[in-house]
Write a protein that holds these residues in place. Structure first.
Motif, mmCIF file in Angstrom:
data_model
loop_
_atom_site.group_PDB
_atom_site.id
_atom_site.type_symbol
_atom_site.label_atom_id
_atom_site.label_comp_id
_atom_site.label_asym_id
_atom_site.label_seq_id
_atom_site.Cartn_x
_atom_site.Cartn_y
_atom_site.Cartn_z
ATOM 1 N N THR A 236 0.635 -1.192 -0.297
ATOM 2 C CA THR A 236 -0.475 0.403 -0.090
ATOM 3 C C THR A 236 1.086 0.621 0.002
ATOM 4 O O THR A 236 1.729 1.489 0.806
ATOM 5 C CB THR A 236 -0.859 -0.334 1.046
ATOM 6 N N PRO A 237 0.445 2.075 -0.844
ATOM 7 C CA PRO A 237 1.655 3.284 -1.382
ATOM 8 C C PRO A 237 1.789 4.162 0.190
ATOM 9 O O PRO A 237 0.151 3.852 0.602
ATOM 10 C CB PRO A 237 0.907 4.113 -2.517
ATOM 11 N N CYS B 249 1.639 6.477 8.435
ATOM 12 C CA CYS B 249 0.784 5.850 9.406
ATOM 13 C C CYS B 249 1.283 4.903 10.331
ATOM 14 O O CYS B 249 0.719 4.741 11.876
ATOM 15 C CB CYS B 249 -0.501 6.135 8.888
ATOM 16 N N ILE B 250 2.533 3.873 10.056
ATOM 17 C CA ILE B 250 2.049 2.371 10.565
ATOM 18 C C ILE B 250 4.043 2.216 10.445
ATOM 19 O O ILE B 250 4.839 2.860 9.611
ATOM 20 C CB ILE B 250 1.804 1.411 9.511
ATOM 21 N N ALA C 105 -6.694 -1.163 -6.325
ATOM 22 C CA ALA C 105 -6.017 0.309 -5.717
ATOM 23 C C ALA C 105 -7.363 0.343 -3.952
ATOM 24 O O ALA C 105 -7.214 1.171 -3.964
ATOM 25 C CB ALA C 105 -6.145 1.123 -7.043
ATOM 26 N N ALA C 106 -8.882 0.652 -4.689
ATOM 27 C CA ALA C 106 -9.908 0.965 -4.005
ATOM 28 C C ALA C 106 -9.421 0.373 -2.048
ATOM 29 O O ALA C 106 -9.767 1.276 -1.174
ATOM 30 C CB ALA C 106 -10.688 0.174 -4.473
ATOM 31 N N ALA C 107 -8.950 -0.804 -2.391
ATOM 32 C CA ALA C 107 -8.779 -1.077 -1.189
ATOM 33 C C ALA C 107 -7.591 -0.546 -0.682
ATOM 34 O O ALA C 107 -7.558 -0.789 1.202
ATOM 35 C CB ALA C 107 -8.333 -2.852 -1.464
ATOM 36 N N MET D 212 -5.713 3.117 3.796
ATOM 37 C CA MET D 212 -4.960 4.320 4.760
ATOM 38 C C MET D 212 -5.678 4.765 5.562
ATOM 39 O O MET D 212 -5.640 5.753 5.502
ATOM 40 C CB MET D 212 -4.047 4.580 3.354
ATOM 41 N N HIS D 213 -7.166 5.495 4.450
ATOM 42 C CA HIS D 213 -8.566 5.935 5.456
ATOM 43 C C HIS D 213 -8.103 5.453 6.803
ATOM 44 O O HIS D 213 -8.565 5.937 7.883
ATOM 45 C CB HIS D 213 -9.583 5.636 4.662
#
Length: 342
Positions: free
Chosen positions: A56-57, A62-63, A314-316, A321-322
């Motif tokens: 995930t870009p 955040c992680i 990409a949507a996942a 990320m959200h």
């Protein structure tokens, strides 16, 4: 053991307003979640899903680190890059779940003890050589007995605390930071007050066992449950009530030497977990950094969207990320439900 290196790793795991992504579900657990969504329960689909998460870009914004299971630790991308290397290239610390699961505790109906100490010293050394920086061991504590009796027993708490302490000592000996995860399960009808009493008793026993085994408290991460009423309890408390009870519990029993606390999400939804995490950061400053180590509360929206289809990748990742950003904002006490509509 290089104690200073362990301390620095533990501090990095909860630094810079970041949390941990727990993606260490066993193949069996992962398969059950796949089957519920019509995804083929195969090793290849598990590999593809793990690759989706790890690639995930901007995940590293955040992680701070990821927790893998043994299967994932040995897998690689479709192009051949190992998942350990993929994570490290993204600036993430790599952790490994090393317990072998919770098994029935002898002579204690409805209670479990986590196993996996046999051969652990050798397994830990192999994980270190392959790039792991920390490890995880989960103990599960039921509050309500299936037959209506009173749980947990002192025997169950003691057995799990001793196992956690022995695991932690072996980790530090091998050069890994141990995540200590004593989880009071959310299933049941227990009240918030009862959850707090059980959590306090459990954590008190855990830290006594850790001290007895000579574990350096400055070089571990605590991964506890928040203090929450059972999912079937008639009264479900507000985020503020959960935060107050959780902090009171932790202040009573967790030594200030511990470098960080990363809450598990248990059966909470992503939105509830973020809201309660936010409420914890609206209280007076705690002695330790308070972070997150979520699995379902981070992953599930992404898994639902992906549904085993590469076209949804990409949507996942955007959904993952959200949730990660919502939790990072919550660490500043700035999360609101309005973010979920963005």
């Amino acid at each position: 053991m290089n104690l200073q290196a362990l301390i620095e790793t533990a501090q990095a795991m909860v630094a810079d307003g970041k949390g941990l992504l727990a993606m260490d579900e066993s193949p069996g657990t992962c398969n059950r979640r796949f089957e519920a969504l019509g995804i083929a329960p195969s090793a290849e689909m598990r590999r593809a899903y793990r690759e989706l998460l790890l690639s995930t870009p901007e995940l590293g914004s955040c992680i701070s680190g990821v927790i893998l299971c043994d299967e994932t630790f040995g897998q690689a991308t479709a192009e051949g890059t190992t998942f350990v290397q993929l994570a490290r290239d993204a600036g993430l610390l790599v952790g490994i779940k090393v317990d072998t699961g919770a098994k029935a505790l002898a002579l204690r109906s409805g209670e479990k003890v986590t196993e996996g100490l046999d051969g652990l010293r050798e397994r830990l050394l192999a994980y270190v050589e392959t790039g792991a920086s920390f490890a995880k061991w989960r103990a599960v504590i039921a509050v309500n007995a299936v037959d209506g009796g009173h749980l947990p027993s002192a025997a169950c708490i003691a057995a799990n605390a001793q196992a956690l302490a022995r695991y932690a000592a072996l980790c530090q000996e091998a050069g890994l930071v141990p995540i200590i995860e004593p989880e009071v399960l959310m299933t049941g009808t227990h009240t918030l007050a009862h959850c707090q009493a059980v959590t306090e008793a459990l954590l008190r026993e855990v830290f006594e066992a850790l001290t007895l085994q000579g574990v350096a408290l400055e070089a571990l991460i605590l991964k506890p449950n928040m203090v929450i009423a059972g999912l079937a309890a008639p009264t479900q408390n507000t985020a503020d009530e959960v935060a107050d009870a959780t902090l009171q519990c932790l202040r009573r029993v967790v030594p200030a030497a511990v470098p960080g606390i990363a809450f598990l999400s248990g059966g909470q939804s992503g939105e509830l977990a973020s809201s309660r995490l936010n409420a914890l950061h609206l209280r007076p400053r705690a002695p330790w950094p308070l972070s997150f180590s979520f699995a379902r509360a981070l992953q599930h929206p992404a898994l639902d969207i992906w549904a085993g289809q590469d076209a949804n990748r990409a949507a996942a990742q955007k959904a993952l990320m959200h949730r990660a950003r919502c939790n990072r904002v919550a660490l500043r006490g700035e999360y609101s439900a309005a973010m979920e509509a963005q």
